[in-house]
Write an enzyme that holds these catalytic residues in place. Structure first.
Site, mmCIF file in Angstrom:
data_model
loop_
_atom_site.group_PDB
_atom_site.id
_atom_site.type_symbol
_atom_site.label_atom_id
_atom_site.label_comp_id
_atom_site.label_asym_id
_atom_site.label_seq_id
_atom_site.Cartn_x
_atom_site.Cartn_y
_atom_site.Cartn_z
ATOM 1 C CB CYS A 182 58.315 10.097 52.639
ATOM 2 S SG CYS A 182 57.473 11.626 53.055
ATOM 3 C CB CYS A 185 54.650 10.020 52.387
ATOM 4 S SG CYS A 185 55.719 11.161 51.483
#
Length: 322
Positions: A78, A81
């Site tokens: 991700c 993230c």
């Protein structure tokens, strides 16, 4: 030295006062030793840590009764993230113990991912008093995140009396930190409070404890002593039978329930006192609800945050408020 019981048999266990004072002294010694050796003390005061399903109960649910726990759901693949994670870690260090950050890898912890109902990552939740609270999803701007965290910290303190213990970020990271200098000593003031209690001068005892707290707001012995002295002051002169009769006949009378809860606690019926006020919070609104909630927080102080009955009551309170 500790506040005395004033001849109330079997009432509140005041041994917690001495234990709290000793715990604080040991913590100060551990921090001083950490500063001397350059190692972090083994206090478990990590600000950022990874959590898996096996550690969820202890590291998040139980810990959330002492400090707000922010959860960062992330994954290695991700990209957002990778932007949000370091920002949250930096803020956790900056807030220095007002909240802690638990990082959960969703690929390795699918059950937790599903239980929280996460729709996408990054996703940030909080847990306070065992209750999950969704905060935001996506890589939000830092200003917005700070606002959310400030609101979380404020709500945890005002709604549940949960205040994270201050942590020296350098010590938590294992770096050398200057040992804090304890304020005090307060032997004379604490002795004055004890003498006031023994003589029945409850107002004097309250003032003596407040004198300590004006200089050291977190002093454990003074906080507990003040809560107990104020409780004794409130119940002094009450007709226990009349109070209980009034509470039983008027369940909607919030002040009657509050007075009965005070008597419950003084009589050693801790769960009854907490349960009465949680139920009152559940069925009331506005100023009445706030009065019951605040008295419940005051009674938490009398028993002490580490007591499992307080932990259970905080969780019950969170259920009726959220």
């Amino acid at each position: 030295m500790q506040p005395r019981n004033m001849s109330m048999s079997g009432v509140v266990d005041l041994a917690a006062v001495k234990a709290a004072g000793e715990a604080k002294q040991k913590a100060e010694q551990a921090r001083a030793e950490a500063a001397r050796t350059g190692q972090a003390p083994a206090t478990g005061a990590r600000l950022v840590f990874d959590v898996d399903e096996a550690a969820f109960q202890q590291d998040i649910l139980q810990r959330s009764t002492e400090v707000p726990v922010v959860i960062d759901f992330w994954a290695e693949w991700c990209e957002p993230c990778k932007q949000l994670g370091p920002l949250l870690e930096r803020l956790a260090t900056e807030y220095a113990g007002k909240f802690v950050l638990a990082k959960i890898d969703v690929d390795a912890n699918q059950m937790l991912f599903q239980q929280f109902g996460v729709q996408g990552i990054p996703a940030v939740f909080a847990v306070v008093a065992g209750q999950p609270i969704p905060l935001f999803q996506g890589a939000a701007p830092e200003a917005q995140i700070r606002q959310v965290l400030d609101q979380l910290v404020q709500a945890a303190e005002q709604q549940f009396g949960i205040v994270g213990a201050p942590v020296d970020p350098a010590a938590a990271d294992g770096q050398e930190a200057e040992a804090p200098q304890p304020a005090g000593p307060y032997d004379a003031l604490l002795e004055a409070a004890s003498q006031a209690l023994d003589s029945g001068d409850l107002s004097g005892a309250v003032q003596a404890y407040k004198n300590v707290l004006s200089d050291d707001p977190g002093h454990p012995e003074a906080k507990l002593g003040l809560a107990q002295a104020e409780l004794l002051n409130r119940v002094q002169g009450l007709d226990a039978s009349a109070v209980r009769k009034e509470a039983a006949e008027n369940p909607a009378d919030v002040q009657a329930q509050i007075r009965a809860a005070d008597l419950d606690l003084v009589g050693g019926h801790v769960e009854d006192a907490f349960g009465r006020l949680v139920d009152t919070v559940k069925r009331t609104f506005g100023d009445d609800r706030e009065a019951a909630r605040l008295r419940l927080l005051e009674l938490f102080e009398v028993i002490g945050a580490e007591d499992p009955r307080v932990t259970a009551a905080r969780t019950a309170l969170a259920r009726v408020l959220f």
